[in-house]
Design a protein around this motif. Structure first.
Motif, PDB file in Angstrom:
ATOM      1  N   ARG A 207       0.897  -1.288  -0.036  1.00  0.00           N
ATOM      2  CA  ARG A 207       0.152  -0.141   0.092  1.00  0.00           C
ATOM      3  C   ARG A 207       0.880   1.355   0.014  1.00  0.00           C
ATOM      4  O   ARG A 207       0.422   2.331  -0.303  1.00  0.00           O
ATOM      5  N   LYS A 208       2.233   1.244   0.205  1.00  0.00           N
ATOM      6  CA  LYS A 208       2.889   2.251   0.134  1.00  0.00           C
ATOM      7  C   LYS A 208       3.116   2.976  -1.397  1.00  0.00           C
ATOM      8  O   LYS A 208       3.435   3.925  -1.542  1.00  0.00           O
ATOM      9  N   HIS A 209       2.793   1.749  -2.392  1.00  0.00           N
ATOM     10  CA  HIS A 209       2.969   2.111  -3.688  1.00  0.00           C
ATOM     11  C   HIS A 209       1.777   2.094  -4.538  1.00  0.00           C
ATOM     12  O   HIS A 209       1.264   2.641  -5.414  1.00  0.00           O
ATOM     13  N   MET A 210       0.754   1.115  -3.877  1.00  0.00           N
ATOM     14  CA  MET A 210      -0.566   0.686  -4.654  1.00  0.00           C
ATOM     15  C   MET A 210      -1.632   1.292  -3.906  1.00  0.00           C
ATOM     16  O   MET A 210      -1.933   1.438  -2.875  1.00  0.00           O
ATOM     17  N   THR A 211      -2.282   1.860  -4.736  1.00  0.00           N
ATOM     18  CA  THR A 211      -3.669   2.800  -4.252  1.00  0.00           C
ATOM     19  C   THR A 211      -4.873   1.546  -4.181  1.00  0.00           C
ATOM     20  O   THR A 211      -4.578   0.571  -4.605  1.00  0.00           O
ATOM     21  N   ASN A 212      -5.913   1.812  -3.133  1.00  0.00           N
ATOM     22  CA  ASN A 212      -6.750   0.963  -2.854  1.00  0.00           C
ATOM     23  C   ASN A 212      -7.605   0.223  -3.911  1.00  0.00           C
ATOM     24  O   ASN A 212      -8.353  -0.677  -3.685  1.00  0.00           O
ATOM     25  N   ASP A 213      -7.649   0.900  -5.177  1.00  0.00           N
ATOM     26  CA  ASP A 213      -8.299   0.098  -6.311  1.00  0.00           C
ATOM     27  C   ASP A 213      -7.419  -1.066  -6.738  1.00  0.00           C
ATOM     28  O   ASP A 213      -8.076  -1.824  -7.465  1.00  0.00           O
ATOM     29  N   LYS A 214      -6.276  -1.279  -6.257  1.00  0.00           N
ATOM     30  CA  LYS A 214      -5.637  -2.099  -6.774  1.00  0.00           C
ATOM     31  C   LYS A 214      -5.625  -3.560  -5.699  1.00  0.00           C
ATOM     32  O   LYS A 214      -5.761  -3.084  -4.401  1.00  0.00           O
ATOM     33  N   ALA A 215      -6.047  -4.809  -6.006  1.00  0.00           N
ATOM     34  CA  ALA A 215      -6.625  -5.563  -4.880  1.00  0.00           C
ATOM     35  C   ALA A 215      -5.042  -6.222  -4.125  1.00  0.00           C
ATOM     36  O   ALA A 215      -4.243  -6.448  -4.744  1.00  0.00           O
ATOM     37  N   VAL A 216      -4.976  -6.681  -2.794  1.00  0.00           N
ATOM     38  CA  VAL A 216      -4.169  -7.264  -2.298  1.00  0.00           C
ATOM     39  C   VAL A 216      -4.890  -8.787  -1.871  1.00  0.00           C
ATOM     40  O   VAL A 216      -6.061  -8.719  -1.407  1.00  0.00           O
ATOM     41  N   VAL A 217      -4.244  -9.780  -2.371  1.00  0.00           N
ATOM     42  CA  VAL A 217      -4.994 -11.119  -2.399  1.00  0.00           C
ATOM     43  C   VAL A 217      -4.197 -12.252  -1.479  1.00  0.00           C
ATOM     44  O   VAL A 217      -2.988 -12.088  -1.551  1.00  0.00           O
ATOM     45  N   PHE A 218      -4.745 -12.722  -0.672  1.00  0.00           N
ATOM     46  CA  PHE A 218      -4.178 -13.856   0.384  1.00  0.00           C
ATOM     47  C   PHE A 218      -4.705 -15.290  -0.061  1.00  0.00           C
ATOM     48  O   PHE A 218      -6.035 -15.188  -0.265  1.00  0.00           O
ATOM     49  N   SER A 219      -4.074 -16.234   0.139  1.00  0.00           N
ATOM     50  CA  SER A 219      -4.736 -17.654   0.160  1.00  0.00           C
ATOM     51  C   SER A 219      -5.192 -18.094   1.292  1.00  0.00           C
ATOM     52  O   SER A 219      -4.767 -17.986   2.373  1.00  0.00           O
ATOM     53  N   ALA A 220      -6.442 -19.001   0.920  1.00  0.00           N
ATOM     54  CA  ALA A 220      -7.178 -19.686   2.296  1.00  0.00           C
ATOM     55  C   ALA A 220      -6.461 -20.657   2.754  1.00  0.00           C
ATOM     56  O   ALA A 220      -6.710 -21.193   3.727  1.00  0.00           O
ATOM     57  N   SER A 221      -5.329 -21.139   2.009  1.00  0.00           N
ATOM     58  CA  SER A 221      -4.515 -22.326   2.238  1.00  0.00           C
ATOM     59  C   SER A 221      -5.570 -23.605   2.385  1.00  0.00           C
ATOM     60  O   SER A 221      -5.039 -24.613   3.344  1.00  0.00           O
ATOM     61  N   GLY A 222      -6.507 -23.821   2.038  1.00  0.00           N
ATOM     62  CA  GLY A 222      -7.412 -24.917   2.127  1.00  0.00           C
ATOM     63  C   GLY A 222      -8.519 -24.942   3.216  1.00  0.00           C
ATOM     64  O   GLY A 222      -9.288 -25.754   3.515  1.00  0.00           O
ATOM     65  N   TYR A 223      -8.324 -23.611   4.051  1.00  0.00           N
ATOM     66  CA  TYR A 223      -8.966 -23.521   5.260  1.00  0.00           C
ATOM     67  C   TYR A 223      -9.601 -22.240   5.413  1.00  0.00           C
ATOM     68  O   TYR A 223      -9.366 -21.283   6.250  1.00  0.00           O
ATOM     69  N   PRO A 224     -10.827 -21.799   4.311  1.00  0.00           N
ATOM     70  CA  PRO A 224     -11.212 -20.304   4.515  1.00  0.00           C
ATOM     71  C   PRO A 224     -11.682 -20.052   5.654  1.00  0.00           C
ATOM     72  O   PRO A 224     -11.769 -18.871   5.969  1.00  0.00           O
ATOM     73  N   GLY A 225     -12.389 -21.067   6.544  1.00  0.00           N
ATOM     74  CA  GLY A 225     -13.129 -20.596   7.784  1.00  0.00           C
ATOM     75  C   GLY A 225     -12.134 -20.222   8.773  1.00  0.00           C
ATOM     76  O   GLY A 225     -12.730 -19.329   9.879  1.00  0.00           O
ATOM     77  N   LEU A 226     -10.971 -20.239   8.941  1.00  0.00           N
ATOM     78  CA  LEU A 226      -9.809 -19.978   9.854  1.00  0.00           C
ATOM     79  C   LEU A 226      -9.381 -18.577   9.709  1.00  0.00           C
ATOM     80  O   LEU A 226      -8.824 -17.954  10.467  1.00  0.00           O
ATOM     81  N   TRP A 227      -9.969 -17.749   8.868  1.00  0.00           N
ATOM     82  CA  TRP A 227      -9.717 -16.338   8.413  1.00  0.00           C
ATOM     83  C   TRP A 227     -10.608 -15.562   8.613  1.00  0.00           C
ATOM     84  O   TRP A 227     -10.581 -14.240   8.499  1.00  0.00           O
ATOM     85  N   LYS A 228     -11.654 -15.823   9.476  1.00  0.00           N
ATOM     86  CA  LYS A 228     -12.606 -15.198   9.796  1.00  0.00           C
ATOM     87  C   LYS A 228     -12.412 -13.774  10.350  1.00  0.00           C
ATOM     88  O   LYS A 228     -13.251 -12.579  10.081  1.00  0.00           O
ATOM     89  N   HIS A 229     -11.767 -13.638  11.301  1.00  0.00           N
ATOM     90  CA  HIS A 229     -11.282 -12.441  12.008  1.00  0.00           C
ATOM     91  C   HIS A 229      -9.974 -11.723  11.695  1.00  0.00           C
ATOM     92  O   HIS A 229      -9.510 -10.887  12.471  1.00  0.00           O
ATOM     93  N   PHE A 230      -9.489 -12.101  10.532  1.00  0.00           N
ATOM     94  CA  PHE A 230      -8.218 -11.752  10.015  1.00  0.00           C
ATOM     95  C   PHE A 230      -8.472 -10.247   9.239  1.00  0.00           C
ATOM     96  O   PHE A 230      -9.359 -10.104   8.470  1.00  0.00           O
ATOM     97  N   MET A 231      -7.633  -9.282   9.479  1.00  0.00           N
ATOM     98  CA  MET A 231      -7.487  -7.992   8.750  1.00  0.00           C
ATOM     99  C   MET A 231      -8.885  -7.408   8.706  1.00  0.00           C
ATOM    100  O   MET A 231      -9.535  -6.880   7.428  1.00  0.00           O
ATOM    101  N   ARG A 232      -9.793  -7.354   9.881  1.00  0.00           N
ATOM    102  CA  ARG A 232     -10.941  -6.656   9.856  1.00  0.00           C
ATOM    103  C   ARG A 232     -11.017  -5.210  10.188  1.00  0.00           C
ATOM    104  O   ARG A 232     -12.096  -4.895  10.003  1.00  0.00           O
ATOM    105  N   SER A 233      -9.971  -4.736  10.597  1.00  0.00           N
ATOM    106  CA  SER A 233     -10.032  -3.311  10.906  1.00  0.00           C
ATOM    107  C   SER A 233     -10.109  -2.438   9.771  1.00  0.00           C
ATOM    108  O   SER A 233      -9.925  -2.782   8.472  1.00  0.00           O
ATOM    109  N   SER A 234     -10.628  -1.260   9.855  1.00  0.00           N
ATOM    110  CA  SER A 234     -10.628  -0.476   8.666  1.00  0.00           C
ATOM    111  C   SER A 234      -9.550   0.117   7.846  1.00  0.00           C
ATOM    112  O   SER A 234      -9.477   0.681   6.716  1.00  0.00           O
ATOM    113  N   GLN A 235      -8.370  -0.183   8.371  1.00  0.00           N
ATOM    114  CA  GLN A 235      -7.232   0.499   7.708  1.00  0.00           C
ATOM    115  C   GLN A 235      -6.895  -0.721   6.473  1.00  0.00           C
ATOM    116  O   GLN A 235      -6.251  -0.058   5.628  1.00  0.00           O
TER     117      GLN A 235
END
Length: 354
Positions: A207-235
Motif C-alpha cells: 500500500r506504500k505504492h498501490m492505491t486502494n483500487d488495486k487488490a491485495v490477495v491472500f490464500s485461504a490455504s485450504g481452510y477459508p473458515g480460519l480467516w474469519k477475524h483476519f484483517m478486519r480493521s478499517s485500515q
C-alpha cells in the motif's frame, strides 16, 4: 470491461513445470526448475529459459484470450523474478517479459493478478497431498526467506502500481498452513500466526505504492473458515481471499460420471465458497480445472470430453457467489483437455463464461 473476473492462469511461463512444458525437461532427468538448472548447467539452462520466455506466451495468446471472452490472467512468478546471481544459482530476470504482458493486457482489456508463487526454502503447496515430494514448507524457518519475499512483493508493487492492467498482487500462491489435528498435535506446515503477520506486513509495504483500487490477495490455504477475524480493521482496504477448488486427487474427489458424484462435487464447491464469503472477504477462485475422477472403465475419449464439458459448465455456475475465477491453466504443450483452457473453455459460449 465488467467487474467480474473470467480468467486463466499462465502457469509454466515463469516457473517451468513438466506437466505444462515437458519439452523443457526432456532428456534432462529433471522434474523441477532447480533440478533443471543443476542438470543442464547455468549457461544452457538460461539459454533454454530465455527462449521459453520469448515463445511460450506471446501477444497472440492475449488476443485469443480476449476473443473467447476472458478478461483476466493470473501470472505466477518466482521469488527470483528480478534475476539472481550468486554462488548457488543464477536466474535471468523475467521482468521484461512481465512488462510485455502488461502491455498486451492493456491492449486487449485483460487485467493482471501477479502471484508470488515461490519463496526461498519452499512454502509447500496446499493443493497437493502432503505425501508428495513437492510438500516442503521450510520458508518460515529459513534465515532470509521472509525478507526476500517481502522485498520482491514491494518491488513488484513499485514497478506496476500505476499500470492500468494491474488488478492486484497475490502475496503467496497456496502455502501449506499448520493447523490443529487434535488437542495435542498440529499438522506440518507454516504456523498460522507466521502467515498472518507476513500478510499484514506485506499489505503495508504494497500500500506504500498501490492505491486502494488495486487488490491485495491472500490464500485461504485450504481452510477459508480460519480467516474469519483476519484483517478486519478499517485500515485494510480491498483485501481478497483466494480459494482453490480441485476435484481429482484427494479423499473428497467424486466420480463425476454419476449424477450423484457430479452433484456432490458441485456442492463441495458451493460449501467452500460459502464458508469463504462468510469470513467477510470478497472471494476469487484462483485455480480450478476440469480434472476429476472417472472410475468407469468404459468411458471413451469422446465420453470423457463430454463429461468434462458438463463438469466445467456446472462449476462455472457454482462460482456465482465469488468475484470471479481463474482456470488452471491457459495452455499446455500436450493440450491436456482437463487443464488447457483453449480446449476446456474454448468451445463454451461467451454467455456461459459470463
Amino acid at each position: 470491461m465488467d467487474d467480474r473476473i473470467r480468467g486463466v492462469n499462465l502457469s509454466g511461463w515463469f516457473i517451468p513445470e513438466p506437466w505444462v512444458t515437458p519439452s523443457l525437461f526432456a532428456a534432462t532427468g529433471a522434474s523441477t526448475d532447480a533440478e533443471l538448472q543443476e542438470n543442464l548447467g547455468t549457461v544452457e539452462y538460461n539459454e533454454r529459459i530465455r527462449q521459453h520466455y520469448e515463445t511460450f506466451i506471446t501477444e497472440e495468446d492475449f488476443r485469443r484470450m480476449s476473443s473467447i471472452g476472458l478478461n483476466a490472467v493470473r501470472i505466477p512468478v518466482p521469488w527470483h523474478v528480478f534475476g539472481l546471481q550468486n554462488d548457488a544459482a543464477t536466474y535471468i530476470s523475467a521482468i521484461d517479459y512481465i512488462d510485455r504482458a502488461m502491455e498486451w493486457s492493456s491492449k486487449y482489456n485483460v487485467s493482471v493478478l501477479l502471484d508470488l508463487a515461490t519463496v526461498p526454502g519452499g512454502q509447500g503447496d496446499s493443493n497437493e497431498p502432503q505425501t508428495t515430494s513437492r510438500y516442503i514448507a521450510d520458508w518460515h524457518s529459513s534465515t532470509n526467506g521472509r525478507h526476500v519475499a517481502l522485498e520482491v512483493l514491494e518491488r513488484l508493487a513499485a514497478r506496476y502500481a500505476v499500470a492500468d492492467a494491474l488488478y492486484g498482487i497475490e502475496l503467496l500462491d497456496s502455502p501449506v498452513m499448520s493447523v490443529r489435528k487434535n488437542m495435542f498435535t498440529m499438522t506440518d506446515g507454516i504456523p498460522g500466526h507466521y502467515l498472518r503477520n507476513f500478510y499484514r506486513d506485506a499489505y503495508d509495504l504494497l500500500r506504500k505504492h498501490m492505491t486502494n483500487d488495486k487488490a491485495v490477495v491472500f490464500s485461504a490455504s485450504g481452510y477459508p473458515g480460519l480467516w474469519k477475524h483476519f484483517m478486519r480493521s478499517s485500515q485494510y482496504k480491498n483485501v481478497m481471499m483466494d480459494v482453490h477448488l480441485y476435484h481429482y486427487h484427494d479423499e473428497n474427489a467424486q466420480d463425476i460420471t454419476s449424477p450423484r458424484g457430479l452433484s456432490a462435487a458441485i456442492a463441495r464447491n458451493k460449501a467452500q465458497i460459502r464458508e469463504a464469503v462468510g469470513t467477510g472477504f470478497p472471494v476469487i477462485i484462483g485455480e480450478w480445472s476440469a480434472a476429476a475422477v472417472m472410475s468407469s472403465a468404459s468411458v471413451t475419449p469422446e465420453g470423457r470430453s463430454a463429461y468434462e464439458r458438463v463438469f466445467v459448465a456446472n462449476q462455472l455456475a457454482s462460482f456465482s457467489q465469488a468475484e470471479g475465477w481463474f482456470f488452471q491453466t491457459w495452455k499446455t504443450e500436450k493440450r491436456i483437455a482437463a487443464w488447457d483452457a483453449r480446449l476446456a473453455l474454448g468451445t463454451l459460449e461467451r454467455a456461459m463464461l459470463d
